[in-house]
Design a protein around this motif. Sequence first.
Motif, PDB file in Angstrom:
ATOM      1  N   HIS A  31       0.810  -1.218   0.000  1.00 34.25           N
ATOM      2  CA  HIS A  31       0.000   0.000   0.000  1.00 34.25           C
ATOM      3  C   HIS A  31       0.847   1.273   0.000  1.00 34.25           C
ATOM      4  CE1 HIS A  31      -3.187   2.831   0.960  1.00 34.25           C
ATOM      5  NE2 HIS A  31      -2.452   3.242   1.985  1.00 34.25           N
ATOM      6  N   CYS A  32       1.774   1.373   0.927  1.00 32.71           N
ATOM      7  CA  CYS A  32       2.552   2.617   1.051  1.00 32.71           C
ATOM      8  C   CYS A  32       3.402   2.878  -0.187  1.00 32.71           C
ATOM      9  CB  CYS A  32       3.424   2.586   2.309  1.00 32.71           C
ATOM     10  SG  CYS A  32       2.464   2.724   3.832  1.00 32.71           S
ATOM     11  N   LEU A  33       4.043   1.841  -0.713  1.00 29.10           N
ATOM     12  CA  LEU A  33       4.865   2.038  -1.916  1.00 29.10           C
ATOM     13  C   LEU A  33       4.012   2.433  -3.112  1.00 29.10           C
ATOM     14  CD1 LEU A  33       7.475  -0.851  -1.638  1.00 29.10           C
ATOM     15  CD2 LEU A  33       7.801   1.591  -1.174  1.00 29.10           C
ATOM     16  N   GLU A  34       2.818   1.881  -3.209  1.00 29.80           N
ATOM     17  CA  GLU A  34       1.920   2.237  -4.307  1.00 29.80           C
ATOM     18  C   GLU A  34       1.349   3.641  -4.145  1.00 29.80           C
ATOM     19  OE1 GLU A  34      -1.064  -0.813  -4.536  1.00 29.80           O
ATOM     20  OE2 GLU A  34       0.438  -2.364  -4.915  1.00 29.80           O
ATOM     21  N   LYS A  35       1.062   4.027  -2.924  1.00 32.35           N
ATOM     22  CA  LYS A  35       0.442   5.325  -2.634  1.00 32.35           C
ATOM     23  C   LYS A  35       1.418   6.474  -2.860  1.00 32.35           C
ATOM     24  CE  LYS A  35      -3.463   6.777  -0.689  1.00 32.35           C
ATOM     25  NZ  LYS A  35      -4.552   7.115  -1.549  1.00 32.35           N
ATOM     26  N   GLY A  36       2.681   6.282  -2.446  1.00 30.31           N
ATOM     27  CA  GLY A  36       3.689   7.324  -2.623  1.00 30.31           C
ATOM     28  C   GLY A  36       3.489   8.490  -1.658  1.00 30.31           C
ATOM     29  N   GLY A  37       4.106   9.606  -1.952  1.00 32.64           N
ATOM     30  CA  GLY A  37       3.990  10.803  -1.121  1.00 32.64           C
ATOM     31  C   GLY A  37       4.461  10.566   0.297  1.00 32.64           C
ATOM     32  N   ARG A  38       3.665  11.023   1.258  1.00 32.07           N
ATOM     33  CA  ARG A  38       4.016  10.872   2.677  1.00 32.07           C
ATOM     34  C   ARG A  38       4.120   9.411   3.097  1.00 32.07           C
ATOM     35  NH1 ARG A  38      -0.353  13.678   5.706  1.00 32.07           N
ATOM     36  NH2 ARG A  38       0.766  12.896   7.520  1.00 32.07           N
ATOM     37  N   HIS A  39       3.453   8.537   2.354  1.00 29.31           N
ATOM     38  CA  HIS A  39       3.470   7.107   2.678  1.00 29.31           C
ATOM     39  C   HIS A  39       4.860   6.488   2.483  1.00 29.31           C
ATOM     40  CE1 HIS A  39      -0.884   6.188   3.164  1.00 29.31           C
ATOM     41  NE2 HIS A  39      -1.008   7.297   2.450  1.00 29.31           N
ATOM     42  N   CYS A  87       1.076   6.176  11.319  1.00 30.67           N
ATOM     43  CA  CYS A  87       0.048   5.800  10.335  1.00 30.67           C
ATOM     44  C   CYS A  87      -1.255   6.579  10.470  1.00 30.67           C
ATOM     45  CB  CYS A  87      -0.261   4.310  10.452  1.00 30.67           C
ATOM     46  SG  CYS A  87       1.100   3.249   9.966  1.00 30.67           S
ATOM     47  N   ARG A  88      -1.535   7.063  11.654  1.00 33.11           N
ATOM     48  CA  ARG A  88      -2.842   7.639  11.953  1.00 33.11           C
ATOM     49  C   ARG A  88      -3.259   8.764  10.995  1.00 33.11           C
ATOM     50  NH1 ARG A  88      -3.421   7.767  17.647  1.00 33.11           N
ATOM     51  NH2 ARG A  88      -4.720   5.949  17.434  1.00 33.11           N
ATOM     52  N   ASP A  89      -2.346   9.600  10.588  1.00 37.05           N
ATOM     53  CA  ASP A  89      -2.704  10.754   9.764  1.00 37.05           C
ATOM     54  C   ASP A  89      -2.569  10.510   8.267  1.00 37.05           C
ATOM     55  OD1 ASP A  89      -3.291  12.258  12.038  1.00 37.05           O
ATOM     56  OD2 ASP A  89      -1.223  12.940  12.237  1.00 37.05           O
ATOM     57  N   LEU A  90      -2.316   9.257   7.880  1.00 36.42           N
ATOM     58  CA  LEU A  90      -2.176   8.950   6.460  1.00 36.42           C
ATOM     59  C   LEU A  90      -3.438   8.269   5.935  1.00 36.42           C
ATOM     60  CD1 LEU A  90       1.495   7.632   6.392  1.00 36.42           C
ATOM     61  CD2 LEU A  90       0.670   9.910   5.780  1.00 36.42           C
ATOM     62  N   ASP A  91      -3.708   8.456   4.654  1.00 30.71           N
ATOM     63  CA  ASP A  91      -4.890   7.876   4.014  1.00 30.71           C
ATOM     64  C   ASP A  91      -4.844   6.355   4.014  1.00 30.71           C
ATOM     65  OD1 ASP A  91      -5.628  10.471   3.387  1.00 30.71           O
ATOM     66  OD2 ASP A  91      -4.890  10.361   1.329  1.00 30.71           O
ATOM     67  N   GLU A  92      -5.975   5.754   4.278  1.00 35.80           N
ATOM     68  CA  GLU A  92      -6.193   4.323   4.125  1.00 35.80           C
ATOM     69  C   GLU A  92      -5.237   3.460   4.955  1.00 35.80           C
ATOM     70  OE1 GLU A  92      -5.993   3.711  -0.097  1.00 35.80           O
ATOM     71  OE2 GLU A  92      -7.468   5.264  -0.462  1.00 35.80           O
ATOM     72  N   MET A  93      -4.890   3.911   6.158  1.00 34.77           N
ATOM     73  CA  MET A  93      -3.987   3.161   7.031  1.00 34.77           C
ATOM     74  C   MET A  93      -4.710   2.604   8.256  1.00 34.77           C
ATOM     75  SD  MET A  93      -1.104   3.148   5.476  1.00 34.77           S
ATOM     76  CE  MET A  93       0.007   2.570   6.736  1.00 34.77           C
ATOM     77  N   GLU A  94      -6.042   2.601   8.202  1.00 38.86           N
ATOM     78  CA  GLU A  94      -6.833   2.152   9.346  1.00 38.86           C
ATOM     79  C   GLU A  94      -6.531   0.710   9.751  1.00 38.86           C
ATOM     80  OE1 GLU A  94      -8.805   5.443   7.238  1.00 38.86           O
ATOM     81  OE2 GLU A  94      -8.218   3.463   6.532  1.00 38.86           O
TER      82      GLU A  94
END
Length: 113
Positions: A31-39, A87-94
């Motif tokens: 997920h994080c590698l695909e999402k990029g940016g802050r992830h 992780c809390r403030d990043l998209d789709e990290m629930e």
Amino acid sequence: MTQVALSQEMLGCIELCRRCHLVCLNMATGHCLEKGGRHVEPEHLKTMVVCAEICQTAANVMITGSGPHRQMCAVCADVCDACIASCRDLDEMEECVFACERCKNSCEAMTAV
């Protein structure tokens, strides 16, 4: 060979640690590698990978039934807390936050057992 009898509470914690390991490592490398940016910021990815490794190590230590599981679980709870914060403030990290919260709570309980 003598097997160590593990309590239901410890078996539950082992499973939560294993789940957290799987979720953190999978999300970091997927997920994080695909999402990029802050992830993909280095500190975030490092925190997730370290969390995954500490969770697996905590599970392995508990499986042995040895006394140092208390210290390992305390470290695991601290690292899970850091991963939650990352992780809390990043998209789709629930999913990661949820796995870390459950693992952290269970590990905190294991520090007294």
